[in-house]
Design a protein around this motif. Structure first.
Motif, PDB file in Angstrom:
ATOM      1  N   GLU A  13       0.785  -1.109  -0.128  1.00  0.00           N
ATOM      2  CA  GLU A  13       0.005  -0.024  -0.134  1.00  0.00           C
ATOM      3  C   GLU A  13       0.904   1.197  -0.021  1.00  0.00           C
ATOM      4  N   ALA A  14       0.467   2.171  -0.950  1.00  0.00           N
ATOM      5  CA  ALA A  14       1.122   3.543  -0.931  1.00  0.00           C
ATOM      6  C   ALA A  14       0.178   4.612  -0.731  1.00  0.00           C
ATOM      7  N   PHE A  15       0.802   5.517  -0.047  1.00  0.00           N
ATOM      8  CA  PHE A  15      -0.152   6.714   0.393  1.00  0.00           C
ATOM      9  C   PHE A  15       0.695   7.840   0.895  1.00  0.00           C
ATOM     10  N   ALA A  26       4.328   7.091   1.805  1.00  0.00           N
ATOM     11  CA  ALA A  26       4.439   6.073   2.923  1.00  0.00           C
ATOM     12  C   ALA A  26       4.038   4.397   2.164  1.00  0.00           C
ATOM     13  N   LEU A  27       4.953   3.710   2.444  1.00  0.00           N
ATOM     14  CA  LEU A  27       4.731   2.354   2.082  1.00  0.00           C
ATOM     15  C   LEU A  27       4.460   1.347   3.359  1.00  0.00           C
ATOM     16  N   ARG A  28       3.376   0.790   3.242  1.00  0.00           N
ATOM     17  CA  ARG A  28       2.838  -0.246   4.316  1.00  0.00           C
ATOM     18  C   ARG A  28       2.513  -1.716   3.447  1.00  0.00           C
ATOM     19  N   ASP A  29       2.693  -2.667   4.451  1.00  0.00           N
ATOM     20  CA  ASP A  29       2.327  -4.014   3.841  1.00  0.00           C
ATOM     21  C   ASP A  29       1.138  -4.466   4.361  1.00  0.00           C
ATOM     22  N   ASP A 315     -16.573  -1.854   6.479  1.00  0.00           N
ATOM     23  CA  ASP A 315     -16.595  -0.402   6.272  1.00  0.00           C
ATOM     24  C   ASP A 315     -17.203  -0.135   5.021  1.00  0.00           C
ATOM     25  N   LEU A 316     -17.529   1.228   4.622  1.00  0.00           N
ATOM     26  CA  LEU A 316     -17.911   1.842   3.547  1.00  0.00           C
ATOM     27  C   LEU A 316     -16.863   2.493   2.659  1.00  0.00           C
ATOM     28  N   ALA A 317     -17.173   3.877   2.549  1.00  0.00           N
ATOM     29  CA  ALA A 317     -16.172   4.593   1.505  1.00  0.00           C
ATOM     30  C   ALA A 317     -14.937   4.772   2.252  1.00  0.00           C
ATOM     31  N   HIS A 318     -14.111   5.069   1.316  1.00  0.00           N
ATOM     32  CA  HIS A 318     -12.529   5.492   1.655  1.00  0.00           C
ATOM     33  C   HIS A 318     -12.103   6.711   0.670  1.00  0.00           C
ATOM     34  N   VAL A 319     -12.208   7.833   1.110  1.00  0.00           N
ATOM     35  CA  VAL A 319     -12.177   8.890   0.297  1.00  0.00           C
ATOM     36  C   VAL A 319     -11.148  10.020   0.960  1.00  0.00           C
ATOM     37  N   GLY A 320     -10.267  10.557  -0.088  1.00  0.00           N
ATOM     38  CA  GLY A 320      -9.276  11.589   0.398  1.00  0.00           C
ATOM     39  C   GLY A 320      -8.060  11.312  -0.166  1.00  0.00           C
ATOM     40  N   PRO A 321      -6.961  12.261   0.220  1.00  0.00           N
ATOM     41  CA  PRO A 321      -5.640  12.007  -0.329  1.00  0.00           C
ATOM     42  C   PRO A 321      -4.935  10.604   0.198  1.00  0.00           C
ATOM     43  N   ARG A 322      -5.245  10.126   1.237  1.00  0.00           N
ATOM     44  CA  ARG A 322      -4.493   9.097   1.940  1.00  0.00           C
ATOM     45  C   ARG A 322      -5.138   7.880   0.843  1.00  0.00           C
ATOM     46  N   PHE A 323      -6.189   7.981   0.237  1.00  0.00           N
ATOM     47  CA  PHE A 323      -6.681   7.045  -0.822  1.00  0.00           C
ATOM     48  C   PHE A 323      -6.340   7.185  -2.112  1.00  0.00           C
ATOM     49  N   GLY A 324      -5.739   8.179  -2.333  1.00  0.00           N
ATOM     50  CA  GLY A 324      -5.498   8.591  -3.912  1.00  0.00           C
ATOM     51  C   GLY A 324      -6.162   9.720  -4.375  1.00  0.00           C
ATOM     52  N   ASP A 325      -7.001  10.233  -3.824  1.00  0.00           N
ATOM     53  CA  ASP A 325      -7.549  11.389  -4.393  1.00  0.00           C
ATOM     54  C   ASP A 325      -6.758  12.552  -4.391  1.00  0.00           C
TER      55      ASP A 325
END
Length: 409
Positions: A13-15, A26-29, A315-325
Motif C-alpha cells: 500500500e502506498a499513500f 508511505a509504504l505499508r504492507d 466499512d463503507l467509503a474510503h475517500v481523500g488523499p490518503r486513498f489516492g484522491d
C-alpha cells in the motif's frame, strides 16, 4: 544487490503523508509480513516506480536521465533497493525466507493470535472492557445493554464496522447492543473483508481467535461440514486470517458481550470476490465458487441444528488523499458522500444484494467501498431479509475519510 538485479516492489500500500512539515510517500504492507512503514521522500518516487522487475540499475539510471536530465548515482539506487529489501518490501529470496518463517509460525500455532491487541485496542482485558463500556455511553452511544429491547423482533444478522475502535467505537455499540439483547444465536458466522486480497473467494480457519477477554472458539464441526459441501479448497488462503482485523474486531466484541453470559462460537470467513467481479464486468454469483459456497452455507446452517446468526465486519467509503484522491474532502463533499452512502444503504436495508452491488458498480466503486464482499455475502445469506440502519458515521479527517454503519436484521 548486484547491478544486474531487477528489483521488484511487492504489492504494498502506498499513500501520501506529511511528517514534520515534509511530504512523503508511505509504504505499508497490508499482508503484515513487515511491521515497518517506510517514508519515501517524493524525490525518490520516480526511482521506486521503476522497481517493477523490468529495470536493472543501469536502465533505471537511463530512464531518470531521460525524464529529469539528472544522472542518479548507481550506488544510491542500490542502497535504496537494499533498504526496501531489508524491510520486506521487495520480492526476492529475502522476502521468501521472511514469508516462509512467518507463515510457518502461524500454521503451527493452535490459536489465531490477537494481532492488533496493544495497538488498535488494549491488550489488558480490564482496560479493554472499560474502553468498550465507554462506547455504549450516551450521548454518542446507545446506552447500556439493559434488556429493555429484549422483547422486540429477534436479531438474525448484523453489519458492523471494522474501523479502529477509537474512531468508530460507538457505531459498533449501536449494532451490538441490539445483538446482545435480541439475538439468541450460539454460532456467529462472521464475514470479513480481506484487505490484502485473495486468489480464492473465501478463506476459513479452524483456529480460535485469541482476544484479551479469552479466546473466541470456532465451531470446528460447522467449519468442516461447510468446507466439505463447498466443493473448493476453503483453507488455501487461511494465512490471510493472520493479521486481518475485520474479523478480529468482531470476535473481541462478541467475547465482550457473551463471555460468562452464554457459550457462543464463531465461524470466521474472510471474503474477496466482489471487487474482482466488478473489475471483470460480472456479477459476484457468476463465479461458480461463490454460488457453491453460498449453497453450502445454507445447507450447513439447516443441518447444524444450531441457532446461527451472521455478522459482517465491513466499512463503507474510503475517500481523500490518503486513498489516492487529489484533494482533501471538503464539508460539501462529505455531505455528498453521506448522501451517496445513505442511498446505497437503502439497498442494504431492503436486503437486496444485487441492488447493493449494482449501486457500487454504477460508478466503478469510486468511493472504494471495502465492505463490498462481506456485505453482499451477508445479504445473500439472510435471503433478502430487511434491516434497520442503526448508525451511520464518518471519520473527520479530510485527508482520510472513512465511512461506516451498523445495520441490524
Amino acid at each position: 544487490m548486484t547491478r544486474a538485479r531487477r528489483p521488484r516492489l511487492r504489492g504494498v500500500e502506498a499513500f501520501p503523508v506529511e511528517h514534520e512539515g515534509t511530504r512523503f510517500l508511505a509504504l505499508r504492507d497490508p499482508a503484515g509480513y513487515t511491521s515497518s512503514t517506510v517514508l519515501l521522500p517524493l524525490a525518490l518516487l520516480e526511482i521506486v516506480s521503476l522497481f517493477d522487475g523490468g529495470h536493472d540499475v543501469a536502465s533505471i539510471q537511463q530512464a531518470v536521465l531521460r525524464q529529469r536530465g539528472e544522472q542518479v548515482d548507481a550506488t544510491r539506487i542500490e542502497e535504496l533497493a537494499q533498504a526496501l529489501d531489508a524491510h520486506g518490501f521487495l520480492e526476492g529470496p529475502a522476502f521468501e525466507a521472511r514469508r516462509a518463517e512467518v507463515d510457518g509460525v502461524f500454521l503451527a500455532t493452535p490459536m489465531r493470535p490477537a494481532s492488533h491487541a496493544g495497538g488498535a485496542y488494549p491488550a489488558d482485558g480490564v482496560a479493554l472492557r472499560a474502553m468498550l463500556d465507554g462506547f455504549f455511553k450516551r450521548p454518542h452511544g446507545p446506552g447500556p445493554v439493559d434488556g429493555v429491547g429484549a422483547t422486540a423482533k429477534p436479531v438474525r444478522a448484523l453489519i458492523a464496522p471494522h474501523i479502529d475502535f477509537h474512531r468508530g467505537g460507538p457505531a459498533y455499540a449501536w449494532g451490538y447492543r441490539d445483538l446482545a439483547e435480541r439475538c439468541h444465536a450460539d454460532v456467529f458466522v462472521i464475514f470479513g473483508t480481506c484487505h490484502a486480497g485473495m486468489r480464492h473467494p473465501f478463506a476459513l480457519t479452524r483456529k480460535p481467535y485469541e482476544t484479551p477477554l479469552g479466546p473466541a472458539p470456532v465451531d470446528v464441526d460447522f467449519v468442516e461440514r461447510l468446507a466439505a459441501r463447498a466443493g473448493q479448497d476453503c483453507f488455501a488462503a487461511e494465512l490471510a486470517h493472520r493479521t486481518e482485523h475485520s474479523i478480529e474486531f468482531q470476535a473481541v466484541f462478541l467475547r465482550y458481550l457473551f463471555a460468562g453470559r452464554r457459550e457462543v462460537a464463531i465461524v470466521p470467513v474472510l471474503t474477496s470476490f466482489a471487487h474482482e467481479a466488478l473489475a471483470r464486468g460480472k456479477r459476484p454469483q457468476d463465479d461458480r465458487r461463490v454460488a457453491r459456497f453460498l449453497d453450502a452455507l445454507g445447507e450447513t446452517v439447516a443441518a447444524s441444528g444450531r441457532r446461527v446468526a451472521f455478522v459482517a465486519g465491513a466499512d463503507l467509503a474510503h475517500v481523500g488523499p490518503r486513498f489516492g484522491d487529489a484533494e482533501p474532502v471538503s464539508p460539501e463533499e462529505a455531505a455528498r458522500l453521506a448522501g451517496a452512502d445513505r442511498a446505497m444503504l437503502e439497498t442494504v436495508t431492503a436486503g437486496d444484494a444485487d441492488a447493493f452491488f449494482a449501486d457500487v458498480a454504477r460508478d466503478g466503486d469510486a468511493r472504494r467501498v471495502c465492505g463490498l464482499s462481506p456485505i453482499w455475502t451477508l445479504l445473500r445469506a439472510t435471503g433478502g431479509a430487511p434491516g434497520v440502519l442503526r448508525r451511520y458515521a464518518q471519520t473527520p479527517d479530510p485527508q482520510c475519510v472513512v465511512t461506516f454503519a451498523s445495520v441490524v436484521f
